[in-house]
Design a protein around this motif. Structure first.
Motif, short mmCIF file in Angstrom:
data_model
loop_
_atom_site.label_atom_id
_atom_site.label_comp_id
_atom_site.label_asym_id
_atom_site.label_seq_id
_atom_site.Cartn_x
_atom_site.Cartn_y
_atom_site.Cartn_z
N GLN A 125 -11.23 -1.17 6.46
CA GLN A 125 -10.64 -1.70 5.24
C GLN A 125 -11.55 -2.77 4.65
O GLN A 125 -11.66 -3.88 5.18
CB GLN A 125 -9.25 -2.28 5.51
N ILE A 168 -9.12 -1.32 11.66
CA ILE A 168 -7.75 -1.20 12.10
C ILE A 168 -7.59 0.02 13.00
O ILE A 168 -8.03 1.12 12.65
CB ILE A 168 -6.79 -1.06 10.89
N GLY A 172 -9.95 -6.29 -0.28
CA GLY A 172 -9.36 -5.91 -1.55
C GLY A 172 -9.20 -4.42 -1.76
O GLY A 172 -8.89 -3.98 -2.87
N ARG A 173 -9.41 -3.62 -0.74
CA ARG A 173 -9.31 -2.16 -0.85
C ARG A 173 -8.30 -1.62 0.17
O ARG A 173 -7.81 -2.33 1.04
CB ARG A 173 -10.67 -1.50 -0.58
N GLY A 174 -7.98 -0.35 0.05
CA GLY A 174 -7.11 0.29 1.02
C GLY A 174 -7.90 0.77 2.22
O GLY A 174 -9.11 0.99 2.14
N PRO A 175 -7.24 0.95 3.38
CA PRO A 175 -7.93 1.45 4.57
C PRO A 175 -8.44 2.88 4.37
O PRO A 175 -7.79 3.69 3.69
CB PRO A 175 -6.85 1.41 5.65
N ARG A 199 -1.10 -6.24 -5.25
CA ARG A 199 -0.96 -7.59 -4.75
C ARG A 199 0.14 -8.29 -5.52
O ARG A 199 -0.03 -8.57 -6.71
CB ARG A 199 -2.29 -8.32 -4.85
N PHE A 223 0.83 -1.19 0.00
CA PHE A 223 0.00 0.00 0.00
C PHE A 223 0.87 1.24 0.00
O PHE A 223 1.81 1.36 0.79
CB PHE A 223 -0.91 0.04 1.22
N GLY A 269 -3.81 4.09 -1.18
CA GLY A 269 -4.21 3.58 -2.48
C GLY A 269 -4.94 2.26 -2.31
O GLY A 269 -5.15 1.79 -1.19
N GLU A 270 -5.31 1.66 -3.43
CA GLU A 270 -6.09 0.44 -3.41
C GLU A 270 -5.23 -0.81 -3.19
O GLU A 270 -5.77 -1.89 -3.01
CB GLU A 270 -6.87 0.29 -4.71
N TYR A 278 -9.59 2.92 11.22
CA TYR A 278 -9.72 2.80 9.78
C TYR A 278 -10.59 1.59 9.46
O TYR A 278 -10.55 0.58 10.16
CB TYR A 278 -8.36 2.60 9.11
#
Lengths: 115, 113
Positions: free
Chosen positions: B38, B89, B41-44, A111, A90, A107-108, B36
């Motif tokens: 989350q 988190i 599959g995504r960001g926090p 992986r 990240f 960001g997303e 946070y």
């Protein structure tokens, strides 16, 4: 307003290969960070950049290099990938002032699997 | 050593029920604490921030508390929805020359219909 954009989203590498993860933010933030997230562990800091032109090691820097190309972009490079670097990476930038001061914008994620 | 511990590790509840997530920290000098969310599959994404002088703060159905004396925080989710299924988190910031974040391992919440 895209926020923090990371590429690629997915990548599979063989041991010994190299690659660069790209990160860009459009919020005019000074500080940017690279973290890795592994199962059962909190996010761990790899490298950070307090401002354009400066970079510093975080908690787990071995095997990685970074470049703060300009205020917007902060890239992470794996010179010789190892299976232990299989993780989700990240990129984040830090909010400037006021209520957002200190908030990290992520960001997303990218992986990465190293075979 | 600066540490953030969260409990439980995982939690399953039925839609409409309430739940409380816990965060204990040993971070000094303390600056603030954030929760946070989350999604898989995504960001926090930040839900709320607690500073030293704040005891309670709400953000919709999310209410965070902070007890700076015992170094504990909680996140209470009211009337849970399926979209609350995520990892939560706890992140504590330490004051210092370099802004430092200490991350908990998260609580994985699953809300069932």
């Amino acid at each position: 307003n895209a926020g923090v954009t990371q590429t690629p989203k997915f990548q599979v590498l063989k041991t010994g290969q190299s690659m660069t993860l790209q990160c860009a933010q459009d919020m005019n933030h000074n500080s940017m960070y690279w973290y890795r997230q592994d199962p059962g562990m909190g996010l761990r800091l790899i490298y950070y950049s307090a401002s354009e032109g400066t970079t510093d090691k975080g908690e787990v820097p071995n095997g990685y290099n970074v470049s703060r190309l300009n205020k917007r972009e902060f890239s992470l490079r794996l010179e010789s990938a190892a299976p232990s670097q299989t993780s989700v990476y990240f990129c984040a930038s830090r909010g400037l002032a006021g209520a957002l001061s200190g908030e990290l914008f992520f960001g997303e994620g990218s992986r990465l699997t190293v075979l | 050593k600066n540490q953030v511990e969260q409990s439980p590790q995982s939690l399953i509840i039925l839609e409409g029920k309430n739940c409380t997530l816990q965060c204990n920290y040993t971070v000094s000098p303390f600056s603030n604490l954030r929760w946070y969310k989350q999604d898989t599959g995504r960001g926090p994404v930040s839900l709320t921030i607690m500073t030293f002088s704040e005891n309670t703060k709400s953000n919709g159905r999310y209410t965070a508390t902070l007890d700076a004396d015992t170094k504990q925080s909680s996140l209470h989710i009211t009337a849970s929805q399926l979209s609350d299924s995520a990892s939560y988190i706890c992140v504590v910031s330490a004051m210092g020359g370099t802004y430092k974040y200490i991350f908990g391992t998260g609580t994985r919440l699953k809300v069932l219909a």
